[in-house]
Design a protein around this motif. Structure first.
Motif, PDB file in Angstrom:
ATOM      1  N   GLU A   1       5.160   2.521  10.405  1.00  0.00           N
ATOM      2  CA  GLU A   1       3.624   2.191  10.910  1.00  0.00           C
ATOM      3  C   GLU A   1       3.380   1.267   9.614  1.00  0.00           C
ATOM      4  OE1 GLU A   1       1.759   5.740  10.517  1.00  0.00           O
ATOM      5  OE2 GLU A   1       2.467   6.815  12.671  1.00  0.00           O
ATOM      6  N   ASP A   2       3.767   1.409   8.437  1.00  0.00           N
ATOM      7  CA  ASP A   2       3.419   0.703   7.571  1.00  0.00           C
ATOM      8  C   ASP A   2       3.912  -0.808   7.641  1.00  0.00           C
ATOM      9  OD1 ASP A   2       2.361   2.643   5.975  1.00  0.00           O
ATOM     10  OD2 ASP A   2       4.227   3.124   5.043  1.00  0.00           O
ATOM     11  N   PHE A   3       5.200  -1.149   8.171  1.00  0.00           N
ATOM     12  CA  PHE A   3       5.498  -2.324   8.438  1.00  0.00           C
ATOM     13  C   PHE A   3       4.723  -2.806   9.614  1.00  0.00           C
ATOM     14  CE2 PHE A   3       9.202  -0.870   6.490  1.00  0.00           C
ATOM     15  CZ  PHE A   3       9.724  -1.637   5.533  1.00  0.00           C
ATOM     16  N   VAL A   4       4.318  -2.125  10.681  1.00  0.00           N
ATOM     17  CA  VAL A   4       3.592  -2.554  11.747  1.00  0.00           C
ATOM     18  C   VAL A   4       2.006  -2.803  11.325  1.00  0.00           C
ATOM     19  CG1 VAL A   4       2.288  -2.053  14.038  1.00  0.00           C
ATOM     20  CG2 VAL A   4       4.910  -1.551  13.339  1.00  0.00           C
ATOM     21  N   THR A   5       1.358  -2.068  10.424  1.00  0.00           N
ATOM     22  CA  THR A   5       0.141  -2.275  10.163  1.00  0.00           C
ATOM     23  C   THR A   5      -0.281  -3.146   8.831  1.00  0.00           C
ATOM     24  OG1 THR A   5      -0.044  -0.164   8.923  1.00  0.00           O
ATOM     25  CG2 THR A   5      -0.622  -0.061  11.149  1.00  0.00           C
ATOM     26  N   ARG A   6       0.735  -3.371   7.870  1.00  0.00           N
ATOM     27  CA  ARG A   6       0.755  -4.083   6.720  1.00  0.00           C
ATOM     28  C   ARG A   6       1.663  -5.161   6.606  1.00  0.00           C
ATOM     29  NH1 ARG A   6       1.052   0.232   2.086  1.00  0.00           N
ATOM     30  NH2 ARG A   6       0.808  -1.687   0.701  1.00  0.00           N
ATOM     31  N   PRO A   7       1.098  -6.266   5.734  1.00  0.00           N
ATOM     32  CA  PRO A   7       2.249  -7.335   5.771  1.00  0.00           C
ATOM     33  C   PRO A   7       3.436  -6.693   4.868  1.00  0.00           C
ATOM     34  CG  PRO A   7      -0.045  -8.092   5.357  1.00  0.00           C
ATOM     35  CD  PRO A   7      -0.365  -6.603   5.314  1.00  0.00           C
TER      36      PRO A   7
ATOM     37  N   GLU B   1       6.325  -4.879  -0.372  1.00  0.00           N
ATOM     38  CA  GLU B   1       7.477  -5.231  -1.292  1.00  0.00           C
ATOM     39  C   GLU B   1       6.914  -5.887  -2.661  1.00  0.00           C
ATOM     40  OE1 GLU B   1      10.150  -8.178   0.379  1.00  0.00           O
ATOM     41  OE2 GLU B   1      11.020  -6.888   1.884  1.00  0.00           O
ATOM     42  N   ARG B   2       5.646  -5.764  -2.661  1.00  0.00           N
ATOM     43  CA  ARG B   2       4.922  -6.203  -4.029  1.00  0.00           C
ATOM     44  C   ARG B   2       5.369  -5.448  -5.198  1.00  0.00           C
ATOM     45  NH1 ARG B   2      -0.103  -5.755  -6.593  1.00  0.00           N
ATOM     46  NH2 ARG B   2      -0.722  -7.464  -7.802  1.00  0.00           N
ATOM     47  N   GLY B   3       5.432  -4.037  -4.912  1.00  0.00           N
ATOM     48  CA  GLY B   3       5.809  -3.150  -6.028  1.00  0.00           C
ATOM     49  C   GLY B   3       6.961  -3.389  -6.641  1.00  0.00           C
ATOM     50  N   SER B   4       8.043  -3.619  -5.808  1.00  0.00           N
ATOM     51  CA  SER B   4       9.566  -3.929  -6.217  1.00  0.00           C
ATOM     52  C   SER B   4       9.687  -5.514  -6.787  1.00  0.00           C
ATOM     53  CB  SER B   4      10.305  -3.654  -5.187  1.00  0.00           C
ATOM     54  OG  SER B   4      10.106  -4.308  -3.948  1.00  0.00           O
ATOM     55  N   SER B   5       8.702  -6.096  -6.615  1.00  0.00           N
ATOM     56  CA  SER B   5       8.920  -7.795  -7.473  1.00  0.00           C
ATOM     57  C   SER B   5       9.162  -7.504  -8.825  1.00  0.00           C
ATOM     58  CB  SER B   5       7.725  -8.637  -6.990  1.00  0.00           C
ATOM     59  OG  SER B   5       6.439  -7.794  -7.636  1.00  0.00           O
TER      60      SER B   5
END
Length: 355
Positions: free
Chosen positions: A246-252, A257-261
């Motif tokens: 659901e996160d991959f469908v509703t969020r970019p 992946e911002r937290g793992s940058s």
């Protein structure tokens, strides 16, 4: 590698985690940061909107963990807070070092009140500050400042050059309008001003920047082993951070992946799904004695002034850290071979003869 420490759930658990992280800081900023954590939790303990303060405390805990991991900029920011270059202690130092002395007698108080009545105005906040001190340190900071300082002083420090003397009709400005413009001018100066340090603290900071202080100022306490929960499995924390479909469908994807940058990994402690990963976190260094002395303590000392009054002229003199440089030493005999055939101007002697 990022710190794999369970994040606290309750406010009391969060408070203990922050105090624990403060014990891993260098001795320069450890007491001040610990005292600020205690003061902030006591002030916000009885607030109605406690969720806001708990969320802010979680962010500060991530900041402390990132600094203890080796993030140089965040560790320097904590040292700025402790030495009064930014934050609450900066305001406390300005009030203690730059405020005008109170009237020592009733006669002196009457004189000040008489002078104010002659100028047809009431006392305001500018009467509580020594404008002579503020102007001296503002002029010195504008000429001495560097680009890596926490505050950059603007060029227009002198109010005689920045404030107008006439209005748009060519008429002189009233005294009340001049006073209001002066208040606005000095208020903008105060936002960029770096207050002076006491003599003892300034000398201690100079010894730390030159490497002559006690070894305890350059030591980072070793981190104690992380406690493992008894009932929770080791993979439970990693599974809780795994995004669902659901996160991959509703969020970019970039937000997931911002937290793992590399720039955020030291704050979030998130690992990459790709076994190769994105690499090491950016800004992380080993905080050795050399790095603390040259990368943090020396910068803080350069941005710390010291004020003394000249007994002859009565004017305030400002001395910044690092101003007094040792003279260049003469080369030794075994080093003179590298300068053979070179003149005083740096040009080979043969070429000077030919020309």
């Amino acid at each position: 590698m990022p710190l794999q420490i369970p994040h606290p759930n309750t406010p009391l658990h969060l408070y203990r985690h922050m105090l624990r992280e403060a014990t891993y800081l260098p001795l320069l900023c450890r007491p001040w940061i610990a005292s600020r954590i205690q003061a902030r939790f006591r002030d916000c303990r009885d607030e109605d909107n406690s969720n806001y303060y708990v969320k802010e405390a979680h962010q500060k805990l991530r900041y402390l963990r990132s600094a203890n991991t080796g993030h140089v900029n965040r560790m320097r920011r904590l040292c700025y807070l402790a030495t009064g270059r930014v934050g609450k202690r900066r305001r406390l130092l300005a009030r203690a070092e730059l405020s005008s002395l109170p009237a020592s007698s009733s006669a002196e108080l009457d004189i000040k009140a008489k002078l104010a009545s002659e100028k047809q105005r009431e006392f305001d906040w500018m009467d509580n500050w020594s404008i002579e001190k503020v102007q001296a340190i503002a002029f010195s900071q504008s000429a001495q400042q560097s680009t890596n300082w926490p505050h950059i002083m603007r060029k227009g420090v002198d109010p005689l050059r920045t404030l107008p003397t006439e209005n748009s009709f060519g008429r002189p400005i009233s005294e009340k309008l001049i006073r209001n413009k002066l208040k606005k001018h000095w208020a903008a100066i105060f936002k960029q001003l770096l207050p002076p340090l006491p003599r003892g603290e300034w000398d201690q900071l100079a010894a730390m920047a030159s490497g002559e202080a006690d070894p305890q100022h350059y030591e980072i306490p070793a981190r104690r082993p992380v406690a493992r929960p008894v009932r929770q499995s080791p993979s439970a924390s990693s599974e809780a951070r795994t995004p669902s479909w659901e996160d991959f469908v509703t969020r970019p994807v970039r937000s997931l992946e911002r937290g793992s940058s590399r720039s955020m990994k030291s704050l979030t402690s998130d690992e990459d799904e790709d076994p190769r990963g994105h690499g090491r976190p950016t800004g992380i260094r080993v905080l050795s004695q050399r790095k603390l002395r040259r990368g943090i303590y020396d910068n803080i000392w350069r941005a710390s002034p010291l004020m003394d009054k000249n007994p002859r002229s009565g004017k305030w003199q400002v001395t910044w850290g690092g101003q007094e440089r040792q003279p260049i030493q003469r080369p030794r005999k075994k080093d003179l071979q590298f300068f053979q055939g070179i003149g005083k101007t740096g040009v080979p002697i043969q070429s000077e003869i030919v020309t």
